[in-house]
Design an enzyme around this catalytic site. Structure first.
Site, PDB file in Angstrom:
ATOM      1  N   LYS A 221       0.810  -1.218   0.000  1.00  9.36           N
ATOM      2  CA  LYS A 221       0.000   0.000   0.000  1.00  9.36           C
ATOM      3  C   LYS A 221       0.846   1.272   0.000  1.00  9.36           C
ATOM      4  O   LYS A 221       2.027   1.270   0.323  1.00  9.36           O
ATOM      5  CB  LYS A 221      -0.983  -0.012   1.177  1.00  9.36           C
ATOM      6  CG  LYS A 221      -2.190  -0.910   0.890  1.00  9.36           C
ATOM      7  CD  LYS A 221      -3.242  -0.854   1.966  1.00  9.36           C
ATOM      8  CE  LYS A 221      -4.418  -1.783   1.576  1.00  9.36           C
ATOM      9  NZ  LYS A 221      -5.406  -1.882   2.664  1.00  9.36           N
ATOM     10  N   ARG A 255      -3.609 -10.010   5.132  1.00  8.17           N
ATOM     11  CA  ARG A 255      -4.027 -10.042   3.721  1.00  8.17           C
ATOM     12  C   ARG A 255      -2.884  -9.503   2.858  1.00  8.17           C
ATOM     13  O   ARG A 255      -2.488  -8.350   3.004  1.00  8.17           O
ATOM     14  CB  ARG A 255      -5.281  -9.184   3.546  1.00  8.17           C
ATOM     15  CG  ARG A 255      -5.823  -9.129   2.128  1.00  8.17           C
ATOM     16  CD  ARG A 255      -7.007  -8.150   2.085  1.00  8.17           C
ATOM     17  NE  ARG A 255      -7.557  -8.026   0.757  1.00  8.17           N
ATOM     18  CZ  ARG A 255      -7.066  -7.219  -0.179  1.00  8.17           C
ATOM     19  NH1 ARG A 255      -6.025  -6.476   0.069  1.00  8.17           N
ATOM     20  NH2 ARG A 255      -7.641  -7.165  -1.371  1.00  8.17           N
TER      21      ARG A 255
HETATM   22  C1  YH5 Z   1      -7.836  -4.300   3.688  1.00  8.60           C
HETATM   23  O1  YH5 Z   1      -6.926  -3.605   4.159  1.00  8.60           O
HETATM   24  N1  YH5 Z   1      -7.595  -3.733   1.203  1.00  8.60           N
HETATM   25  S1  YH5 Z   1      -8.120  -3.616  -1.481  1.00  8.60           S
HETATM   26  C2  YH5 Z   1      -3.799   0.248  -2.792  1.00  8.60           C
HETATM   27  C3  YH5 Z   1      -2.521  -0.174  -3.091  1.00  8.60           C
HETATM   28  C4  YH5 Z   1      -2.164  -1.510  -2.909  1.00  8.60           C
HETATM   29  C5  YH5 Z   1      -3.106  -2.400  -2.424  1.00  8.60           C
HETATM   30  C6  YH5 Z   1      -0.686   0.413  -4.460  1.00  8.60           C
HETATM   31  N2  YH5 Z   1      -9.305  -4.986   0.534  1.00  8.60           N
HETATM   32  C7  YH5 Z   1      -8.140  -4.339   2.295  1.00  8.60           C
HETATM   33  O2  YH5 Z   1      -5.106  -4.065  -1.358  1.00  8.60           O
HETATM   34  N3  YH5 Z   1      -9.955  -5.882   2.713  1.00  8.60           N
HETATM   35  C8  YH5 Z   1      -8.332  -4.126   0.168  1.00  8.60           C
HETATM   36  O3  YH5 Z   1      -1.653   0.776  -3.535  1.00  8.60           O
HETATM   37  C9  YH5 Z   1      -9.196  -5.130   1.873  1.00  8.60           C
HETATM   38  N4  YH5 Z   1      -8.625  -5.059   4.503  1.00  8.60           N
HETATM   39  C10 YH5 Z   1      -9.654  -5.832   4.029  1.00  8.60           C
HETATM   40  N5  YH5 Z   1     -10.382  -6.538   4.901  1.00  8.60           N
HETATM   41  C11 YH5 Z   1      -6.798  -2.395  -1.418  1.00  8.60           C
HETATM   42  C12 YH5 Z   1      -5.423  -2.937  -1.626  1.00  8.60           C
HETATM   43  C13 YH5 Z   1      -4.403  -1.982  -2.141  1.00  8.60           C
HETATM   44  C14 YH5 Z   1      -4.731  -0.653  -2.335  1.00  8.60           C
END
Ligand code: YH5
Length: 277
Positions: A221, A255
């Protein structure tokens, strides 16, 4: 501390790894339903071989600024993948959705966890999850994905996130979801700036003391880009650091995108906790 995810009984006293499989348009720009299903299934198989206890399937991109999808589009993307994984792989299936129809249909096809970044606040979602009879993950978000990173504000991020989550727990229990089926998530990056995310990470043991298993998602993230200056493709070391910190502070489910590496990291935490229990 075992929880039953549609027949997959998982011990949440030890930190477990959830692997992400995306079925959003940005992850499949070449299109074609068979190709999408095939790619998602191959990805899920790989993550299971690498030690994932859960596969998280999401058909709605919740990244800041992402486009919304219709219910039919989300059903078309998510359901075939849930069905195929449920038939072929021995793994708990988590479905990343806020949509009542997707909750109901994916539970019927074998999903074991409703993972909702909107904490089941959409009309009918809480009742759909209660009727599905499977565990739920209630996540905190300030605002909506399109705009949540514009000006996040808290007077006290830990108490406000905790209060929100315990309010949603109360609503869930009224709807018929017992405590034994509830997981909480502070929602890293969802309407939070770097300082908010770091204060929440530091306070994760306090949130653990609320009495519910915690799920955390920090893999790749933006907060890790802000700390390290690395591009999204180069955030694995930082992702492992925060996964380890979260597991040390009691997180039950981590996750991630990089399952193999994270499984090793949480094994170290498990061994430490086991040896010093
Ligand atoms: C979470 O924290 N996150 S989707 C932005 C990024 C990289 C990855 C490059 N679903 C979560 O993974 N479900 C997502 O920048 C989730 N907890 C739960 N329970 C976002 C993601 C991401 C966003």
């Amino acid at each position: 501390m075992e929880m039953n995810f549609a027949g997959h009984k998982i011990d949440l006293a030890h930190p477990q790894v959830m692997g992400v499989v995306n079925v959003t348009p940005d992850s499949f720009s070449d299109g074609g339903r068979f190709n999408q299903l095939d790619t998602a299934l191959a990805q899920a198989e790989k993550l299971v071989r690498e030690g994932a206890a859960f596969i998280d399937i999401g058909g709605e991109s919740t990244r800041p600024g992402a486009a919304t999808v219709s219910v039919d589009e989300e059903l078309d993307r998510v359901c075939p993948v849930v069905e195929a994984i449920s038939q072929r792989l021995d793994v708990a299936i988590s479905v990343d959705t806020s949509t009542p129809q997707v909750i109901t249909e994916s539970a019927r096809l074998g999903a074991g966890l409703v993972n909702d970044v909107r904490a089941l606040t959409k009309d009918g979602a809480m009742q759909a999850a209660a009727d599905a009879g499977i565990p739920v993950c209630l996540m905190h978000m300030q605002g909506e994905p399109g705009t949540m990173q514009q000006a996040p504000h808290y007077d006290n991020v830990v108490s406000e996130v905790s209060r929100f989550l315990m309010d949603r727990v109360a609503v869930a229990k009224e709807a018929g979801i017992p405590a034994e089926r509830i997981i909480l998530d502070p929602g890293f990056g969802f309407g939070k700036n770097l300082e908010h995310n770091l204060v929440l990470l530091e306070a994760l043991d306090q949130m653990h003391a609320l009495g519910y298993p915690l799920l955390v998602g920090m893999s790749r993230k933006t907060m890790l880009g802000q700390i390290t200056g690395r591009d999204v493709a180069d955030r694995l070391p930082a992702s492992l650091a925060v996964a380890t910190i979260a597991a040390m502070k009691g997180a039950a489910i981590i996750r991630v995108h990089d399952v193999r590496e994270t499984v090793d990291a949480v094994k170290v935490v498990s061994a430490l906790k086991e040896a010093t229990a």
